[in-house]
Write a protein that holds these residues in place. Sequence first.
Motif, PDB file in Angstrom:
ATOM      1  N   GLY A  35       0.816  -1.212   0.000  1.00 54.60           N
ATOM      2  CA  GLY A  35       0.000   0.000   0.000  1.00 54.60           C
ATOM      3  C   GLY A  35       0.846   1.257   0.000  1.00 54.60           C
ATOM      4  O   GLY A  35       2.040   1.222   0.322  1.00 54.60           O
ATOM      5  N   VAL A  36       0.231   2.367  -0.365  1.00 53.12           N
ATOM      6  CA  VAL A  36       0.902   3.671  -0.449  1.00 53.12           C
ATOM      7  C   VAL A  36       0.308   4.584   0.612  1.00 53.12           C
ATOM      8  O   VAL A  36      -0.905   4.803   0.644  1.00 53.12           O
ATOM      9  CB  VAL A  36       0.720   4.278  -1.854  1.00 53.12           C
ATOM     10  CG1 VAL A  36       1.247   5.709  -1.895  1.00 53.12           C
ATOM     11  CG2 VAL A  36       1.421   3.416  -2.897  1.00 53.12           C
ATOM     12  N   PHE A  37       1.167   5.123   1.463  1.00 53.86           N
ATOM     13  CA  PHE A  37       0.708   5.944   2.583  1.00 53.86           C
ATOM     14  C   PHE A  37       1.573   7.195   2.707  1.00 53.86           C
ATOM     15  O   PHE A  37       2.657   7.277   2.131  1.00 53.86           O
ATOM     16  CB  PHE A  37       0.799   5.152   3.900  1.00 53.86           C
ATOM     17  CG  PHE A  37       0.051   3.859   3.894  1.00 53.86           C
ATOM     18  CD1 PHE A  37      -1.287   3.813   4.246  1.00 53.86           C
ATOM     19  CD2 PHE A  37       0.679   2.682   3.518  1.00 53.86           C
ATOM     20  CE1 PHE A  37      -1.985   2.617   4.231  1.00 53.86           C
ATOM     21  CE2 PHE A  37      -0.006   1.475   3.492  1.00 53.86           C
ATOM     22  CZ  PHE A  37      -1.343   1.444   3.849  1.00 53.86           C
ATOM     23  N   HIS A  38       1.083   8.152   3.481  1.00 55.34           N
ATOM     24  CA  HIS A  38       1.928   9.268   3.891  1.00 55.34           C
ATOM     25  C   HIS A  38       2.828   8.810   5.039  1.00 55.34           C
ATOM     26  O   HIS A  38       2.387   8.055   5.906  1.00 55.34           O
ATOM     27  CB  HIS A  38       1.086  10.461   4.360  1.00 55.34           C
ATOM     28  CG  HIS A  38       0.516  11.266   3.228  1.00 55.34           C
ATOM     29  ND1 HIS A  38      -0.670  10.931   2.620  1.00 55.34           N
ATOM     30  CD2 HIS A  38       0.974  12.391   2.611  1.00 55.34           C
ATOM     31  CE1 HIS A  38      -0.926  11.821   1.664  1.00 55.34           C
ATOM     32  NE2 HIS A  38       0.047  12.709   1.644  1.00 55.34           N
ATOM     33  N   ASP A  39       4.049   9.271   5.021  1.00 53.63           N
ATOM     34  CA  ASP A  39       4.965   9.033   6.139  1.00 53.63           C
ATOM     35  C   ASP A  39       4.612  10.041   7.234  1.00 53.63           C
ATOM     36  O   ASP A  39       4.872  11.231   7.103  1.00 53.63           O
ATOM     37  CB  ASP A  39       6.411   9.209   5.676  1.00 53.63           C
ATOM     38  CG  ASP A  39       7.414   8.824   6.744  1.00 53.63           C
ATOM     39  OD1 ASP A  39       7.252   9.271   7.900  1.00 53.63           O
ATOM     40  OD2 ASP A  39       8.375   8.102   6.434  1.00 53.63           O
ATOM     41  N   GLY A  40       3.980   9.541   8.304  1.00 50.61           N
ATOM     42  CA  GLY A  40       3.490  10.433   9.349  1.00 50.61           C
ATOM     43  C   GLY A  40       4.574  11.290   9.959  1.00 50.61           C
ATOM     44  O   GLY A  40       4.362  12.485  10.217  1.00 50.61           O
ATOM     45  N   GLU A  41       5.738  10.732  10.192  1.00 53.12           N
ATOM     46  CA  GLU A  41       6.814  11.494  10.828  1.00 53.12           C
ATOM     47  C   GLU A  41       7.301  12.629   9.929  1.00 53.12           C
ATOM     48  O   GLU A  41       7.538  13.745  10.389  1.00 53.12           O
ATOM     49  CB  GLU A  41       7.972  10.562  11.193  1.00 53.12           C
ATOM     50  CG  GLU A  41       7.646   9.607  12.327  1.00 53.12           C
ATOM     51  CD  GLU A  41       8.849   8.833  12.793  1.00 53.12           C
ATOM     52  OE1 GLU A  41       9.967   9.072  12.272  1.00 53.12           O
ATOM     53  OE2 GLU A  41       8.693   7.978  13.680  1.00 53.12           O
ATOM     54  N   LYS A  42       7.426  12.361   8.629  1.00 51.89           N
ATOM     55  CA  LYS A  42       7.871  13.410   7.698  1.00 51.89           C
ATOM     56  C   LYS A  42       6.825  14.519   7.589  1.00 51.89           C
ATOM     57  O   LYS A  42       7.161  15.706   7.544  1.00 51.89           O
ATOM     58  CB  LYS A  42       8.150  12.808   6.328  1.00 51.89           C
ATOM     59  CG  LYS A  42       9.383  11.917   6.265  1.00 51.89           C
ATOM     60  CD  LYS A  42       9.574  11.361   4.864  1.00 51.89           C
ATOM     61  CE  LYS A  42      10.798  10.460   4.791  1.00 51.89           C
ATOM     62  NZ  LYS A  42      10.959   9.866   3.434  1.00 51.89           N
ATOM     63  N   VAL A  43       5.555  14.125   7.539  1.00 48.39           N
ATOM     64  CA  VAL A  43       4.483  15.119   7.439  1.00 48.39           C
ATOM     65  C   VAL A  43       4.455  15.990   8.684  1.00 48.39           C
ATOM     66  O   VAL A  43       4.378  17.224   8.602  1.00 48.39           O
ATOM     67  CB  VAL A  43       3.122  14.434   7.218  1.00 48.39           C
ATOM     68  CG1 VAL A  43       1.982  15.443   7.371  1.00 48.39           C
ATOM     69  CG2 VAL A  43       3.062  13.781   5.854  1.00 48.39           C
ATOM     70  N   VAL A  44       4.519  15.369   9.851  1.00 50.00           N
ATOM     71  CA  VAL A  44       4.445  16.127  11.104  1.00 50.00           C
ATOM     72  C   VAL A  44       5.665  17.022  11.278  1.00 50.00           C
ATOM     73  O   VAL A  44       5.552  18.147  11.778  1.00 50.00           O
ATOM     74  CB  VAL A  44       4.276  15.161  12.297  1.00 50.00           C
ATOM     75  CG1 VAL A  44       4.492  15.874  13.620  1.00 50.00           C
ATOM     76  CG2 VAL A  44       2.876  14.544  12.254  1.00 50.00           C
ATOM     77  N   GLU A  45       6.816  16.562  10.854  1.00 47.97           N
ATOM     78  CA  GLU A  45       8.003  17.416  10.905  1.00 47.97           C
ATOM     79  C   GLU A  45       7.786  18.686  10.092  1.00 47.97           C
ATOM     80  O   GLU A  45       8.121  19.793  10.532  1.00 47.97           O
ATOM     81  CB  GLU A  45       9.213  16.646  10.371  1.00 47.97           C
ATOM     82  CG  GLU A  45      10.524  17.393  10.517  1.00 47.97           C
ATOM     83  CD  GLU A  45      11.724  16.546  10.131  1.00 47.97           C
ATOM     84  OE1 GLU A  45      12.849  17.089  10.149  1.00 47.97           O
ATOM     85  OE2 GLU A  45      11.551  15.348   9.816  1.00 47.97           O
ATOM     86  N   GLU A  46       7.170  18.550   8.928  1.00 51.63           N
ATOM     87  CA  GLU A  46       6.892  19.718   8.090  1.00 51.63           C
ATOM     88  C   GLU A  46       5.819  20.598   8.721  1.00 51.63           C
ATOM     89  O   GLU A  46       5.909  21.838   8.688  1.00 51.63           O
ATOM     90  CB  GLU A  46       6.463  19.270   6.701  1.00 51.63           C
ATOM     91  CG  GLU A  46       6.470  20.376   5.668  1.00 51.63           C
ATOM     92  CD  GLU A  46       7.850  20.995   5.496  1.00 51.63           C
ATOM     93  OE1 GLU A  46       7.948  22.228   5.673  1.00 51.63           O
ATOM     94  OE2 GLU A  46       8.815  20.264   5.216  1.00 51.63           O
ATOM     95  N   LEU A  47       4.797  19.980   9.314  1.00 49.99           N
ATOM     96  CA  LEU A  47       3.748  20.757   9.971  1.00 49.99           C
ATOM     97  C   LEU A  47       4.321  21.620  11.090  1.00 49.99           C
ATOM     98  O   LEU A  47       3.916  22.777  11.269  1.00 49.99           O
ATOM     99  CB  LEU A  47       2.660  19.827  10.524  1.00 49.99           C
ATOM    100  CG  LEU A  47       1.809  19.071   9.507  1.00 49.99           C
ATOM    101  CD1 LEU A  47       0.821  18.161  10.220  1.00 49.99           C
ATOM    102  CD2 LEU A  47       1.078  20.018   8.568  1.00 49.99           C
ATOM    103  N   PHE A  48       5.264  21.067  11.840  1.00 46.00           N
ATOM    104  CA  PHE A  48       5.854  21.845  12.926  1.00 46.00           C
ATOM    105  C   PHE A  48       6.740  22.971  12.399  1.00 46.00           C
ATOM    106  O   PHE A  48       6.793  24.053  12.994  1.00 46.00           O
ATOM    107  CB  PHE A  48       6.625  20.930  13.885  1.00 46.00           C
ATOM    108  CG  PHE A  48       5.757  20.395  14.988  1.00 46.00           C
ATOM    109  CD1 PHE A  48       5.725  21.009  16.225  1.00 46.00           C
ATOM    110  CD2 PHE A  48       4.928  19.298  14.770  1.00 46.00           C
ATOM    111  CE1 PHE A  48       4.900  20.537  17.229  1.00 46.00           C
ATOM    112  CE2 PHE A  48       4.102  18.815  15.768  1.00 46.00           C
ATOM    113  CZ  PHE A  48       4.088  19.433  17.009  1.00 46.00           C
TER     114      PHE A  48
END
Length: 332
Positions: free
Chosen positions: A311-324
């Motif tokens: 499956g294809v997913f968002h990498d939660g850690e990379k996304v949250v790092e960018e959000l911060f």
Amino acid sequence: MKLKTYRIRKPKIVVIGGGTGLPVILKSLRNESAEISAVVTVADDGGSSGELRNSIDMAPPGDLRNVLAALSDMPKLYNDLFQYRFNQDDKFLANHTIGNLLIAALSEMRGSTYEAIQLLTNMMHVDGHVYPSSEEPLVLHAEFTDGTTAVGESSIAKDRKTIHRVYVTDKNNKTAEKASRKVVKAILEADMVVLGPGSLFTSILPNLVIKEIGDAVKETAAEVVYICNIMTQRGETEHFSDADHVRVLHEHLDAKFIDTVLVNTEKVPENYMDPEIYDEYLVQVVHDFNGLREEGCRVVSTDFLKLRNGGVFHDGEKVVEELFRIVFGAKI
């Protein structure tokens, strides 16, 4: 390097959506220093959730259950039990999860799914706030570009028609306007409002087209961030670019309210996805950076991709790092 450093105060982050994408981001947010509020769609009418909402006057529990599990720090065994789904051959209990049944029982005991979720938030040691978008089950309607309509979240994608707009109604078939208590306040007081990732027409928009929520998202001083889907979705966003996703959001609220869009640029390997498991996802979303700029958005494009179990997913850690990076650069 992860952004887990000392901060003067926790940023207030509201995440709006539903489906399988929302818990991915919430799990990673839970590991950071943030005050989290999750606003979850109540328009699901399929599977265990659909059966329970038809049997009991309650909001569908499935998406709420997954969000509670994502934000809970319960021991793994308890979490696994909460998420356990009975086998298909178990007759009466077939396809139901323990968590859905527990939410249904508490909803009936307290006469309110909202109250049930608040009780479970305490029982499960949830790090944050979880709110259904409405305090009653809602029905999702779609109008297609050919003039036909569909009723019910589970039926919208069946004929693979182009969707013109969606809206939600209450049990009296009136357009839904009122949000759950505390939802509007959370949005207006937030430093950041995050939309998605999730199905555009059936997970994200069912929340935003509730008038009080849509108005609050347009009014808030928070940075509004949309996490664009990586793949197009059968019967919903076929042939969509990233700019098309944003355009549809803006058209539904009649305002250009999204400040920043996160776009994955990493290529999904050819023939990677398992079509038997992920049959609703088609091809990778194409990029239209000029179109995004025309929608008034700042674009953050990088590798947000995570491949797992076909499956294809968002990498939660990379996304949250960018959000911060965004929330501390924009609001604090």
